[in-house]
Motif scaffolding. Sequence first.
Motif, PDB file in Angstrom:
ATOM      1  N   THR A  47       0.979  -1.514  -0.022  1.00 11.33           N
ATOM      2  CA  THR A  47       0.135   0.142  -0.121  1.00 11.33           C
ATOM      3  C   THR A  47       0.918   1.243   0.038  1.00 11.33           C
ATOM      4  OG1 THR A  47      -0.233   0.101   2.353  1.00 11.33           O
ATOM      5  CG2 THR A  47      -2.085  -1.138   1.327  1.00 11.33           C
ATOM      6  N   ASP A  48       0.214   2.459  -0.134  1.00  6.98           N
ATOM      7  CA  ASP A  48       0.883   3.694  -0.311  1.00  6.98           C
ATOM      8  C   ASP A  48       2.294   3.574  -1.129  1.00  6.98           C
ATOM      9  OD1 ASP A  48       1.783   6.504   0.578  1.00  6.98           O
ATOM     10  OD2 ASP A  48       2.784   5.771   2.469  1.00  6.98           O
ATOM     11  N   ILE A  49       1.979   3.326  -2.285  1.00  9.38           N
ATOM     12  CA  ILE A  49       3.118   2.921  -3.238  1.00  9.38           C
ATOM     13  C   ILE A  49       3.502   4.177  -4.072  1.00  9.38           C
ATOM     14  CG2 ILE A  49       3.682   1.634  -5.264  1.00  9.38           C
ATOM     15  CD1 ILE A  49       1.282  -0.145  -4.451  1.00  9.38           C
ATOM     16  N   ARG A  50       4.722   4.502  -3.813  1.00  3.97           N
ATOM     17  CA  ARG A  50       5.364   5.907  -4.525  1.00  3.97           C
ATOM     18  C   ARG A  50       6.587   5.523  -5.451  1.00  3.97           C
ATOM     19  NH1 ARG A  50       4.840  10.374   0.068  1.00  3.97           N
ATOM     20  NH2 ARG A  50       2.712   9.602   0.893  1.00  3.97           N
ATOM     21  N   GLU A  51       6.488   6.022  -6.616  1.00  2.00           N
ATOM     22  CA  GLU A  51       7.420   5.543  -7.466  1.00  2.00           C
ATOM     23  C   GLU A  51       8.038   6.880  -8.411  1.00  2.00           C
ATOM     24  OE1 GLU A  51       9.284   4.793 -11.442  1.00  2.00           O
ATOM     25  OE2 GLU A  51       7.240   5.336 -11.218  1.00  2.00           O
ATOM     26  N   THR A  52       9.058   7.064  -8.624  1.00  2.00           N
ATOM     27  CA  THR A  52       9.782   8.065  -9.555  1.00  2.00           C
ATOM     28  C   THR A  52      10.681   7.271 -10.384  1.00  2.00           C
ATOM     29  OG1 THR A  52      10.524  10.166  -9.562  1.00  2.00           O
ATOM     30  CG2 THR A  52      11.042   8.738  -7.881  1.00  2.00           C
TER      31      THR A  52
ATOM     32  N   SER B 169      17.658   7.961 -18.085  1.00  2.00           N
ATOM     33  CA  SER B 169      18.803   7.333 -17.372  1.00  2.00           C
ATOM     34  C   SER B 169      18.354   6.092 -16.826  1.00  2.00           C
ATOM     35  CB  SER B 169      19.369   8.065 -16.152  1.00  2.00           C
ATOM     36  OG  SER B 169      18.281   8.579 -15.343  1.00  2.00           O
ATOM     37  N   ASN B 170      17.240   5.775 -16.670  1.00  2.00           N
ATOM     38  CA  ASN B 170      16.830   4.595 -16.160  1.00  2.00           C
ATOM     39  C   ASN B 170      16.971   4.603 -14.654  1.00  2.00           C
ATOM     40  OD1 ASN B 170      15.659   3.331 -18.436  1.00  2.00           O
ATOM     41  ND2 ASN B 170      17.756   2.441 -19.000  1.00  2.00           N
ATOM     42  N   VAL B 171      17.223   5.231 -14.026  1.00  2.00           N
ATOM     43  CA  VAL B 171      17.131   5.398 -12.438  1.00  2.00           C
ATOM     44  C   VAL B 171      15.702   5.576 -12.013  1.00  2.00           C
ATOM     45  CG1 VAL B 171      19.551   6.377 -12.370  1.00  2.00           C
ATOM     46  CG2 VAL B 171      17.462   7.878 -12.044  1.00  2.00           C
ATOM     47  N   SER B 172      15.473   4.842 -10.935  1.00  2.00           N
ATOM     48  CA  SER B 172      14.173   4.831 -10.377  1.00  2.00           C
ATOM     49  C   SER B 172      14.165   4.424  -8.738  1.00  2.00           C
ATOM     50  CB  SER B 172      13.393   3.651 -11.135  1.00  2.00           C
ATOM     51  OG  SER B 172      13.855   2.363 -10.769  1.00  2.00           O
ATOM     52  N   GLU B 173      13.015   5.073  -8.127  1.00  2.00           N
ATOM     53  CA  GLU B 173      13.005   4.800  -6.771  1.00  2.00           C
ATOM     54  C   GLU B 173      11.494   4.592  -6.430  1.00  2.00           C
ATOM     55  OE1 GLU B 173      14.744   8.745  -5.553  1.00  2.00           O
ATOM     56  OE2 GLU B 173      16.124   8.166  -6.828  1.00  2.00           O
TER      57      GLU B 173
ATOM     58  N   ARG C 245       8.262  -0.943   5.946  1.00  2.00           N
ATOM     59  CA  ARG C 245       8.227  -0.060   4.689  1.00  2.00           C
ATOM     60  C   ARG C 245       9.439  -0.589   4.056  1.00  2.00           C
ATOM     61  NH1 ARG C 245       4.973   3.419   2.376  1.00  2.00           N
ATOM     62  NH2 ARG C 245       6.164   4.911   1.065  1.00  2.00           N
ATOM     63  N   VAL C 246       9.419  -0.461   2.633  1.00  2.00           N
ATOM     64  CA  VAL C 246      10.173  -1.036   1.533  1.00  2.00           C
ATOM     65  C   VAL C 246      10.596  -0.148   0.856  1.00  2.00           C
ATOM     66  CG1 VAL C 246      10.685  -2.869   0.317  1.00  2.00           C
ATOM     67  CG2 VAL C 246       9.344  -3.330   2.028  1.00  2.00           C
ATOM     68  N   LEU C 247      11.781   0.052   0.199  1.00  2.00           N
ATOM     69  CA  LEU C 247      12.481   0.844  -0.623  1.00  2.00           C
ATOM     70  C   LEU C 247      12.887  -0.046  -1.853  1.00  2.00           C
ATOM     71  CD1 LEU C 247      14.374   3.331   1.588  1.00  2.00           C
ATOM     72  CD2 LEU C 247      12.155   3.641   0.791  1.00  2.00           C
ATOM     73  N   HIS C 248      12.941   0.465  -2.871  1.00  2.00           N
ATOM     74  CA  HIS C 248      13.627  -0.211  -4.272  1.00  2.00           C
ATOM     75  C   HIS C 248      14.325   0.810  -5.058  1.00  2.00           C
ATOM     76  CE1 HIS C 248      13.895  -2.123  -8.215  1.00  2.00           C
ATOM     77  NE2 HIS C 248      14.419  -2.992  -7.614  1.00  2.00           N
ATOM     78  N   TRP C 249      15.630   0.873  -5.309  1.00  2.00           N
ATOM     79  CA  TRP C 249      15.899   1.742  -6.271  1.00  2.00           C
ATOM     80  C   TRP C 249      17.154   1.202  -7.024  1.00  2.00           C
ATOM     81  CZ3 TRP C 249      17.490   1.510  -1.156  1.00  2.00           C
ATOM     82  CH2 TRP C 249      18.691   1.579  -0.857  1.00  2.00           C
ATOM     83  N   ARG C 250      17.032   1.915  -8.390  1.00  2.00           N
ATOM     84  CA  ARG C 250      17.976   1.466  -9.358  1.00  2.00           C
ATOM     85  C   ARG C 250      18.841   2.680  -9.514  1.00  2.00           C
ATOM     86  NH1 ARG C 250      13.276  -0.071 -11.786  1.00  2.00           N
ATOM     87  NH2 ARG C 250      12.869  -2.415 -12.246  1.00  2.00           N
ATOM     88  N   THR C 251      20.298   2.659  -9.729  1.00  2.00           N
ATOM     89  CA  THR C 251      21.086   3.808  -9.687  1.00  2.00           C
ATOM     90  C   THR C 251      22.407   3.460 -10.255  1.00  2.00           C
ATOM     91  OG1 THR C 251      21.807   5.723  -8.237  1.00  2.00           O
ATOM     92  CG2 THR C 251      22.213   3.656  -7.444  1.00  2.00           C
TER      93      THR C 251
END
Length: 146
Positions: A55-60, A65-69, A137-143
């Motif tokens: 729930t409460d899913i936020r994405e950018t 560049s294909n970076v994401s959070e 709370r879970v985070l996922h990011w590409r960088t």
Amino acid sequence: MPRFFQIALTSLVSLAIAGCFLETMDASYATAQEVISSGYLEKGWIPKWLPSSATDIRETHNIDSNVSELSFSVPDRSSIALPEDCKPVGYAGTVQAYIRRRWWPSEQELATSYLFFQCPADAADYAFVGISKSGKRVLHWRTYAR
């Protein structure tokens, strides 16, 4: 310079600057079901392992560049099933997220309140997952390395 040319030049510069920011997109969803129903999961910015209880899913993400959070909540840690090839890593072994919206935790909060995993990168040099020590709370990011 005639007024017409001033307006035209200002407009062109504004459009050029705006173009840089338009490459970064944001999305938010109340539930994982909303993500699935919208077809957004198939676009690849949100990993397929997103728990159905999220729930409460936020994405950018930045399309250039294909970076994401990504950030989302879960009822408890048992609902998170990371891919098998995600390996535990210390905070010092992560690479900072690139975009960092207001909803992204501070570096201090990350260092003290999250456990980290490095996962195979599919679109950037690195992919990480952070799970809050509470497991909610879970985070996922590409960088990329800086």
